[in-house]
Design a protein around this motif. Structure first.
Motif, PDB file in Angstrom:
ATOM      1  N   UNK A 133       5.222  -3.343  25.344  1.00  0.00           N
ATOM      2  CA  UNK A 133       5.867  -3.765  24.572  1.00  0.00           C
ATOM      3  C   UNK A 133       7.286  -4.289  25.114  1.00  0.00           C
ATOM      4  N   UNK A 134       7.676  -2.767  26.083  1.00  0.00           N
ATOM      5  CA  UNK A 134       9.038  -2.902  26.244  1.00  0.00           C
ATOM      6  C   UNK A 134      10.080  -3.032  25.207  1.00  0.00           C
ATOM      7  N   UNK A 135       9.591  -1.902  24.827  1.00  0.00           N
ATOM      8  CA  UNK A 135      10.854  -1.814  23.477  1.00  0.00           C
ATOM      9  C   UNK A 135      10.703   0.045  23.006  1.00  0.00           C
ATOM     10  N   UNK A 136      11.443   0.153  22.027  1.00  0.00           N
ATOM     11  CA  UNK A 136      12.049   0.738  21.415  1.00  0.00           C
ATOM     12  C   UNK A 136      11.762   0.545  19.836  1.00  0.00           C
ATOM     13  N   UNK A 137      11.061   1.750  19.591  1.00  0.00           N
ATOM     14  CA  UNK A 137      10.325   1.130  18.549  1.00  0.00           C
ATOM     15  C   UNK A 137      10.828   2.567  16.915  1.00  0.00           C
ATOM     16  N   UNK A 138      11.078   1.921  15.597  1.00  0.00           N
ATOM     17  CA  UNK A 138      11.526   2.604  15.394  1.00  0.00           C
ATOM     18  C   UNK A 138      10.469   3.197  13.157  1.00  0.00           C
ATOM     19  N   UNK A 139       9.816   3.283  13.456  1.00  0.00           N
ATOM     20  CA  UNK A 139       8.890   3.397  12.164  1.00  0.00           C
ATOM     21  C   UNK A 139       8.857   4.676  11.408  1.00  0.00           C
ATOM     22  N   UNK A 140       9.117   4.484   9.998  1.00  0.00           N
ATOM     23  CA  UNK A 140       9.298   5.449   8.913  1.00  0.00           C
ATOM     24  C   UNK A 140       8.656   4.236   7.370  1.00  0.00           C
ATOM     25  N   UNK A 141       7.851   5.836   6.889  1.00  0.00           N
ATOM     26  CA  UNK A 141       6.449   5.595   5.662  1.00  0.00           C
ATOM     27  C   UNK A 141       7.898   6.146   4.968  1.00  0.00           C
ATOM     28  N   UNK A 142       8.598   5.445   4.177  1.00  0.00           N
ATOM     29  CA  UNK A 142       9.098   6.532   3.092  1.00  0.00           C
ATOM     30  C   UNK A 142       8.972   6.815   1.793  1.00  0.00           C
ATOM     31  N   UNK A 143       9.310   7.949   0.420  1.00  0.00           N
ATOM     32  CA  UNK A 143       8.871   8.098  -0.473  1.00  0.00           C
ATOM     33  C   UNK A 143       9.721   8.142  -1.283  1.00  0.00           C
ATOM     34  N   UNK A 144       9.888   8.058  -2.577  1.00  0.00           N
ATOM     35  CA  UNK A 144      10.410   7.500  -3.505  1.00  0.00           C
ATOM     36  C   UNK A 144      10.501   8.588  -4.863  1.00  0.00           C
ATOM     37  N   UNK A 145      10.996   9.504  -5.022  1.00  0.00           N
ATOM     38  CA  UNK A 145      10.062  10.380  -6.299  1.00  0.00           C
ATOM     39  C   UNK A 145      11.345  10.392  -7.420  1.00  0.00           C
ATOM     40  N   UNK A 146      11.006   9.728  -8.788  1.00  0.00           N
ATOM     41  CA  UNK A 146      12.148   9.430  -8.900  1.00  0.00           C
ATOM     42  C   UNK A 146      11.852  10.859 -10.569  1.00  0.00           C
ATOM     43  N   UNK A 147      12.782  11.273 -11.345  1.00  0.00           N
ATOM     44  CA  UNK A 147      12.721  12.487 -11.755  1.00  0.00           C
ATOM     45  C   UNK A 147      11.498  12.495 -13.208  1.00  0.00           C
ATOM     46  N   UNK A 148      11.613  10.847 -13.753  1.00  0.00           N
ATOM     47  CA  UNK A 148      10.142  10.935 -14.462  1.00  0.00           C
ATOM     48  C   UNK A 148       8.663  10.937 -13.508  1.00  0.00           C
ATOM     49  N   UNK A 149       8.689  11.435 -12.609  1.00  0.00           N
ATOM     50  CA  UNK A 149       7.731  11.248 -12.338  1.00  0.00           C
ATOM     51  C   UNK A 149       6.950   9.870 -11.023  1.00  0.00           C
ATOM     52  N   UNK A 150       7.935   9.209 -11.363  1.00  0.00           N
ATOM     53  CA  UNK A 150       7.429   8.411 -11.379  1.00  0.00           C
ATOM     54  C   UNK A 150       7.332   7.826  -9.087  1.00  0.00           C
ATOM     55  N   UNK A 151       6.360   7.611  -8.408  1.00  0.00           N
ATOM     56  CA  UNK A 151       6.512   7.547  -6.903  1.00  0.00           C
ATOM     57  C   UNK A 151       6.601   5.882  -6.502  1.00  0.00           C
ATOM     58  N   UNK A 152       7.284   6.171  -5.049  1.00  0.00           N
ATOM     59  CA  UNK A 152       7.203   4.543  -4.934  1.00  0.00           C
ATOM     60  C   UNK A 152       7.132   5.367  -2.944  1.00  0.00           C
TER      61      UNK A 152
END
Length: 195
Positions: A138-157
């Protein structure tokens, strides 16, 4: 006869040195090294304070194997990867992205940001850098990031973020600028999600 047998292998060294690196000379350094820099930064003298349990830790993200080197990955097709000639990162792209992300979060938020695992009692923003390179299809510069947010109460998104800079020539300067642009777009989107 004995002398010819001893010196014959030595005569092959100049021939082989053109094919493989024998460690006899230094590798060529590219004309410029690439890095990622945040286009938003805290102003000089800005102060942020908080408690350990609210400090956001941003460890170095995991990365795809092709990004575990300082060379700039080029995706040729679904099953082939090469590296861009005349281009090299100053350090691994995952580490560069960690710094850029932390700097963007500092500039756009009001909480303390710790690079690394220092704030283990507070929330953690980790993830996996899947792409940070040039897509030849595609003649493009690509950045792809899978983020994980973990909260102190154990919740993960988790959430995927992606940005690209299109119509980029396969030249080190153009690819470097395109990757910096795309990485900043991803970092801003992550900061909006976190904040």
């Amino acid at each position: 006869m004995m002398r010819k047998a001893v010196f014959a292998p030595l005569l092959l060294i100049p021939v082989l040195s053109g094919c493989i690196n024998l460690g006899l000379g230094s590798a060529k350094t590219p004309p410029a090294l690439l890095t990622l820099t945040s286009d938003t930064a805290p102003v000089d003298g800005s102060v942020t304070s908080g408690r350990a349990e609210t400090t956001l830790s941003v460890p170095e993200p995991a990365a795809a194997a092709k990004l575990g080197v300082v060379r700039v990955a080029v995706t040729i097709d679904a099953s082939r990867v090469a590296y861009l000639k005349q281009a090299q990162w100053v350090e691994r792209p995952a580490r560069l992205f960690q710094h850029l992300l932390a700097e963007t979060l500092r500039a756009r938020g009001k909480r303390l940001i710790s690079e690394g695992d220092a704030g283990v009692h507070g929330p953690v923003l980790s993830g996996r850098l899947i792409e940070c390179g040039y897509d030849a299809r595609t003649a493009s510069a690509v950045v792809r990031f899978d983020a994980t947010r973990q909260l102190p109460d154990g919740t993960i998104e988790t959430r995927r973020f992606e940005a690209s800079a299109d119509h980029i020539a396969a030249q080190a300067s153009d690819v470097g600028a395109g990757l910096n642009q795309a990485a900043n777009q991803v970092a801003r989107a992550v900061a909006d999600w976190i904040n």
